[in-house]
Scaffold this motif. Structure first.
Motif, PDB file in Angstrom:
ATOM      1  N   ILE A 140      34.923  50.602  39.519  1.00  0.00           N
ATOM      2  CA  ILE A 140      35.253  49.717  38.404  1.00  0.00           C
ATOM      3  C   ILE A 140      35.594  50.647  37.247  1.00  0.00           C
ATOM      4  O   ILE A 140      34.712  51.280  36.677  1.00  0.00           O
ATOM      5  CB  ILE A 140      34.095  48.770  38.071  1.00  0.00           C
ATOM      6  CG1 ILE A 140      33.806  47.864  39.266  1.00  0.00           C
ATOM      7  CG2 ILE A 140      34.430  47.942  36.834  1.00  0.00           C
ATOM      8  CD1 ILE A 140      32.620  46.938  39.083  1.00  0.00           C
ATOM      9  N   SER A 141      36.873  50.720  36.951  1.00  0.00           N
ATOM     10  CA  SER A 141      37.338  51.708  35.986  1.00  0.00           C
ATOM     11  C   SER A 141      37.463  51.160  34.570  1.00  0.00           C
ATOM     12  O   SER A 141      37.723  51.925  33.641  1.00  0.00           O
ATOM     13  CB  SER A 141      38.676  52.292  36.442  1.00  0.00           C
ATOM     14  OG  SER A 141      39.612  51.271  36.696  1.00  0.00           O
ATOM     15  N   GLY A 142      37.274  49.865  34.408  1.00  0.00           N
ATOM     16  CA  GLY A 142      37.364  49.303  33.070  1.00  0.00           C
ATOM     17  C   GLY A 142      37.064  47.822  33.050  1.00  0.00           C
ATOM     18  O   GLY A 142      36.805  47.206  34.081  1.00  0.00           O
ATOM     19  N   THR A 143      37.095  47.267  31.851  1.00  0.00           N
ATOM     20  CA  THR A 143      36.854  45.835  31.663  1.00  0.00           C
ATOM     21  C   THR A 143      37.916  45.301  30.712  1.00  0.00           C
ATOM     22  O   THR A 143      38.600  46.055  30.026  1.00  0.00           O
ATOM     23  CB  THR A 143      35.460  45.570  31.057  1.00  0.00           C
ATOM     24  OG1 THR A 143      35.389  46.187  29.773  1.00  0.00           O
ATOM     25  CG2 THR A 143      34.353  46.104  31.946  1.00  0.00           C
ATOM     26  N   GLY A 144      38.046  44.004  30.681  1.00  0.00           N
ATOM     27  CA  GLY A 144      38.995  43.385  29.773  1.00  0.00           C
ATOM     28  C   GLY A 144      38.690  41.907  29.621  1.00  0.00           C
ATOM     29  O   GLY A 144      37.795  41.364  30.270  1.00  0.00           O
ATOM     30  N   VAL A 145      39.439  41.274  28.765  1.00  0.00           N
ATOM     31  CA  VAL A 145      39.312  39.840  28.538  1.00  0.00           C
ATOM     32  C   VAL A 145      40.681  39.220  28.754  1.00  0.00           C
ATOM     33  O   VAL A 145      41.685  39.709  28.245  1.00  0.00           O
ATOM     34  CB  VAL A 145      38.795  39.542  27.118  1.00  0.00           C
ATOM     35  CG1 VAL A 145      38.765  38.056  26.855  1.00  0.00           C
ATOM     36  CG2 VAL A 145      37.420  40.158  26.919  1.00  0.00           C
ATOM     37  N   LEU A 146      40.713  38.144  29.530  1.00  0.00           N
ATOM     38  CA  LEU A 146      41.947  37.440  29.824  1.00  0.00           C
ATOM     39  C   LEU A 146      41.959  36.132  29.043  1.00  0.00           C
ATOM     40  O   LEU A 146      41.051  35.309  29.199  1.00  0.00           O
ATOM     41  CB  LEU A 146      42.051  37.174  31.328  1.00  0.00           C
ATOM     42  CG  LEU A 146      43.264  36.389  31.806  1.00  0.00           C
ATOM     43  CD1 LEU A 146      44.548  37.152  31.502  1.00  0.00           C
ATOM     44  CD2 LEU A 146      43.158  36.118  33.292  1.00  0.00           C
ATOM     45  N   ASN A 147      42.956  35.971  28.203  1.00  0.00           N
ATOM     46  CA  ASN A 147      43.140  34.726  27.457  1.00  0.00           C
ATOM     47  C   ASN A 147      44.269  33.952  28.120  1.00  0.00           C
ATOM     48  O   ASN A 147      45.403  34.442  28.193  1.00  0.00           O
ATOM     49  CB  ASN A 147      43.494  35.018  25.993  1.00  0.00           C
ATOM     50  CG  ASN A 147      42.359  35.703  25.275  1.00  0.00           C
ATOM     51  OD1 ASN A 147      41.232  35.255  25.311  1.00  0.00           O
ATOM     52  ND2 ASN A 147      42.659  36.832  24.648  1.00  0.00           N
ATOM     53  N   SER A 148      43.951  32.773  28.645  1.00  0.00           N
ATOM     54  CA  SER A 148      44.967  31.975  29.321  1.00  0.00           C
ATOM     55  C   SER A 148      44.823  30.516  28.901  1.00  0.00           C
ATOM     56  O   SER A 148      43.938  30.163  28.120  1.00  0.00           O
ATOM     57  CB  SER A 148      44.812  32.110  30.838  1.00  0.00           C
ATOM     58  OG  SER A 148      43.599  31.535  31.263  1.00  0.00           O
ATOM     59  N   ALA A 149      45.676  29.671  29.444  1.00  0.00           N
ATOM     60  CA  ALA A 149      45.622  28.243  29.140  1.00  0.00           C
ATOM     61  C   ALA A 149      44.283  27.632  29.554  1.00  0.00           C
ATOM     62  O   ALA A 149      43.817  26.668  28.960  1.00  0.00           O
ATOM     63  CB  ALA A 149      46.768  27.523  29.843  1.00  0.00           C
ATOM     64  N   GLU A 150      43.657  28.224  30.580  1.00  0.00           N
ATOM     65  CA  GLU A 150      42.350  27.729  31.048  1.00  0.00           C
ATOM     66  C   GLU A 150      41.200  28.190  30.163  1.00  0.00           C
ATOM     67  O   GLU A 150      40.074  27.753  30.330  1.00  0.00           O
ATOM     68  CB  GLU A 150      42.069  28.176  32.493  1.00  0.00           C
ATOM     69  CG  GLU A 150      43.036  27.619  33.518  1.00  0.00           C
ATOM     70  CD  GLU A 150      44.221  28.547  33.745  1.00  0.00           C
ATOM     71  OE1 GLU A 150      44.073  29.782  33.666  1.00  0.00           O
ATOM     72  OE2 GLU A 150      45.316  28.019  33.988  1.00  0.00           O
ATOM     73  N   GLY A 151      41.471  29.107  29.270  1.00  0.00           N
ATOM     74  CA  GLY A 151      40.433  29.626  28.387  1.00  0.00           C
ATOM     75  C   GLY A 151      40.324  31.140  28.503  1.00  0.00           C
ATOM     76  O   GLY A 151      41.192  31.804  29.054  1.00  0.00           O
ATOM     77  N   THR A 152      39.231  31.660  27.991  1.00  0.00           N
ATOM     78  CA  THR A 152      38.987  33.090  27.997  1.00  0.00           C
ATOM     79  C   THR A 152      38.031  33.436  29.121  1.00  0.00           C
ATOM     80  O   THR A 152      37.037  32.741  29.331  1.00  0.00           O
ATOM     81  CB  THR A 152      38.367  33.518  26.653  1.00  0.00           C
ATOM     82  OG1 THR A 152      39.284  33.168  25.610  1.00  0.00           O
ATOM     83  CG2 THR A 152      38.108  34.998  26.598  1.00  0.00           C
ATOM     84  N   SER A 153      38.342  34.499  29.849  1.00  0.00           N
ATOM     85  CA  SER A 153      37.426  34.950  30.901  1.00  0.00           C
ATOM     86  C   SER A 153      37.442  36.472  30.955  1.00  0.00           C
ATOM     87  O   SER A 153      38.452  37.113  30.690  1.00  0.00           O
ATOM     88  CB  SER A 153      37.796  34.358  32.268  1.00  0.00           C
ATOM     89  OG  SER A 153      39.073  34.776  32.662  1.00  0.00           O
ATOM     90  N   GLY A 154      36.293  37.018  31.319  1.00  0.00           N
ATOM     91  CA  GLY A 154      36.175  38.458  31.455  1.00  0.00           C
ATOM     92  C   GLY A 154      36.728  38.917  32.789  1.00  0.00           C
ATOM     93  O   GLY A 154      36.744  38.160  33.761  1.00  0.00           O
TER      94      GLY A 154
END
Length: 121
Positions: A21-35
């Motif tokens: 696991i080389s990193g993390t992020g946050v995805l913002n989409s129409a369904e909402g925010t998810s890690g």
């Protein structure tokens, strides 16, 4: 800082499999925010990156526990505490990949290979 999740001999080419696991992020989409976790997978002749939402780890955990009843569940992760949870999830993934045959299952192959090098939209 990235670290090794699993080094496993065997597989179809006889070479090693390295997953971290080389990193993390946050995805913002129409369904909402998810890690999400950024996972680097390497074999002797190639390497790629996959992006997996936290929920995908939980689904993988449930699917694998049906195949390996003694498997501990993936640690819970809050979307706002990804970096803090990364080490625990990495340890879980390491332990999963050490179970003989798990790395070769269709569900694990899909987890490690599907949508390779395609960042989420």
């Amino acid at each position: 800082m990235a670290s090794q999740v699993a080094q496993q001999e065997g597989g179809s080419g006889g070479g090693g499999l390295f997953v971290e696991i080389s990193g993390t992020g946050v995805l913002n989409s129409a369904e909402g925010t998810s890690g999400l976790f950024i996972i680097t997978v390497s074999q002797p002749t190639s390497s790629w990156t996959v992006y997996r939402r936290v929920a995908t780890f939980q689904a993988l955990s449930q699917h694998l526990s049906a195949m390996v009843p003694t498997l501990q569940a993936c640690p819970p992760v809050a979307d706002n505490q990804l970096e803090a949870a990364r080490e625990g999830v990495q340890g879980w993934l390491h332990n999963v990949l050490l179970i003989p045959g798990v790395a070769q299952t269709p569900v694990m192959r899909n987890f490690l290979c599907a949508e390779a090098n395609l960042p989420p939209p």
